[in-house]
Design a protein around this motif. Structure first.
Motif, PDB file in Angstrom:
ATOM      1  N   HIS A   1       0.808  -1.212   0.000  1.00 59.13           N
ATOM      2  CA  HIS A   1       0.000   0.000   0.000  1.00 59.13           C
ATOM      3  C   HIS A   1       0.836   1.254   0.000  1.00 59.13           C
ATOM      4  CE1 HIS A   1      -4.261  -1.296   1.367  1.00 59.13           C
ATOM      5  NE2 HIS A   1      -3.848  -1.948   0.329  1.00 59.13           N
TER       6      HIS A   1
ATOM      7  N   MET B   1      -5.017   5.625   1.078  1.00 56.64           N
ATOM      8  CA  MET B   1      -4.236   4.406   0.893  1.00 56.64           C
ATOM      9  C   MET B   1      -4.647   3.819  -0.447  1.00 56.64           C
ATOM     10  SD  MET B   1      -4.016   2.220   4.368  1.00 56.64           S
ATOM     11  CE  MET B   1      -5.745   1.820   4.438  1.00 56.64           C
TER      12      MET B   1
ATOM     13  N   HIS C   1       3.129   0.857   3.381  1.00 55.17           N
ATOM     14  CA  HIS C   1       3.124  -0.330   4.245  1.00 55.17           C
ATOM     15  C   HIS C   1       2.548  -1.511   3.489  1.00 55.17           C
ATOM     16  CE1 HIS C   1      -0.689   1.884   4.787  1.00 55.17           C
ATOM     17  NE2 HIS C   1      -1.226   0.685   4.661  1.00 55.17           N
TER      18      HIS C   1
ATOM     19  N   MET D   1      -0.374  -4.319   3.694  1.00 59.42           N
ATOM     20  CA  MET D   1      -1.624  -4.471   4.424  1.00 59.42           C
ATOM     21  C   MET D   1      -2.026  -5.932   4.369  1.00 59.42           C
ATOM     22  SD  MET D   1      -4.580  -1.940   4.646  1.00 59.42           S
ATOM     23  CE  MET D   1      -6.314  -2.271   4.897  1.00 59.42           C
TER      24      MET D   1
ATOM     25  N   PRO E   1      -5.004  -0.057   9.143  1.00 62.49           N
ATOM     26  CA  PRO E   1      -3.983  -0.817   9.863  1.00 62.49           C
ATOM     27  C   PRO E   1      -2.787  -0.015  10.350  1.00 62.49           C
ATOM     28  CG  PRO E   1      -3.632  -1.063   7.533  1.00 62.49           C
ATOM     29  CD  PRO E   1      -4.779  -0.107   7.687  1.00 62.49           C
TER      30      PRO E   1
HETATM   31 CU   LIG Z   1      -3.252   0.169   3.905  1.00 55.52          CU
END
Ligand SMILES: [Cu+2]
Lengths: 152, 187
Positions: free
Chosen positions: A73, A84, A106, A108, B64
């Protein structure tokens, strides 16, 4: 094969992946997973990918037994708004590094199969377009416990 | 004479309309504190937290990275305060995803970060009114069951009548959040 030899071999094999994730020109370091709150169905994973070779590396896919789906992401901010989006192309030129870190791009992990607890090891498998496979072992970290910020 | 009464008619109509406008506008500002929000313990309003500062954040449990990091900073900031100071602040997490985030789920989510935090959602008109009151944008990105939501991620420090005292970025470190709280506790 004699039994002790077999046990030693099995032990060696089990230790091997955590020692090194090197299986080609792609080096994967500092992999970890943010421990998600108990009700969360997603978790963020972080790592640094470095192309130590001299050719372009394209990531084909990444998956994990711990989640139904894993995506790279891209996180971006505009006017205080957090976006995102899945990175469709994860590619590294020769010598290039891609950093996936907290508060930024990041990975996910979507639809977690089990609750992840601090200290758990999550295995991820990354496959590049040329078919190389990389095994990644990421420890789950409880971010509420911080070494450098103690207060009582 | 006819002309004159027409003039007065329009004049009074205008006066009436402008007072209506004034009333409607001031009413809209008041509503932020009166909008019914759902917590696991029932309906709450920002106006329920009298004599307390409110530290308001926006997010959702399927987020997240940024949302847990923000709540972590908020919980660390609360821990930096003395017990007496902490009593004068209420941290509230507002879910931009009422479809998936039920009040019960939200409660478990915030309890993971801090026992003193509460979480709320709102639906339909109350949802959009609340977001509008703080100029928060939220946008569901797909129809996939695992959809994500882009949303404004500011942290708001609110005083009486939900007056905005401070706006902080989601990445603000705990000690700066605590400092902002302390500064306004003194005022
Ligand atoms: Cu994400």
């Amino acid at each position: 094969m004699k039994k002790p030899c077999f046990i030693i071999l099995v032990l060696m094999l089990s230790v091997l992946p955590s020692l090194s994730v090197y299986a080609g020109d792609l080096v994967i370091e500092e992999a970890w997973v943010r421990m998600p709150p108990p009700v969360a169905e997603t978790a963020a994973a972080y790592m640094t990918l470095t192309n130590k070779g001299d050719k372009l590396i394209m990531v084909e896919s990444i998956d994990s037994e711990a989640a139904a789906k894993v995506e790279f992401h891209q996180m971006s901010m505009s006017n205080g708004m957090m976006h995102m989006a899945e990175m469709k192309d994860v590619r590294l030129d020769a010598g290039e590094s891609l950093v996936f870190k907290a508060g930024s791009n990041h990975l996910m992990m979507i639809d977690l199969k089990d609750t992840l607890k601090a200290g758990d090891k999550v295995s991820l498998q990354l496959t590049t377009k040329d078919g190389s496979k990389y095994q990644i072992h990421a420890a789950v970290r409880d971010m509420r416990v911080q070494k450098h910020e103690h207060h009582h | 004479m006819f002309y004159k009464s027409k003039f007065f008619q329009s004049f009074f109509l205008l006066l009436f309309l402008s007072s209506l406008l004034l009333f409607a506008c001031s009413k809209q500002e008041e509503t932020a504190v009166m909008i019914p929000l759902q917590s696991h313990a029932g309906e709450v309003h920002l106006s329920d937290f009298k004599n307390q500062l409110i530290l308001l954040s926006f997010g959702y449990t399927h987020c997240p990275d940024v949302c847990p990091a923000t709540l972590l900073h908020v919980s660390q900031a609360l821990n930096l305060l003395s017990i007496a100071e902490r009593k004068k602040v209420q941290a509230i997490f507002f879910s931009v995803d009422p479809q998936r985030d039920t009040p019960e789920l939200l409660n478990k989510y915030v309890q993971y970060f801090h026992n003193d935090m509460i979480a709320v959602n709102a639906e339909g008109l109350n949802y959009s009114r609340f977001l509008k009151a703080f100029n928060i944008e939220s946008q569901q990105l797909s129809d996939d069951p695992n959809y994500e939501i882009s949303h404004t991620s500011y942290l708001f420090l609110l005083g009486d009548d939900a007056k905005v005292l401070d706006i902080m970025g989601h990445e603000t470190a705990a000690k700066f959040i605590a400092e902002a709280i302390r500064k306004h506790l003194k005022d």
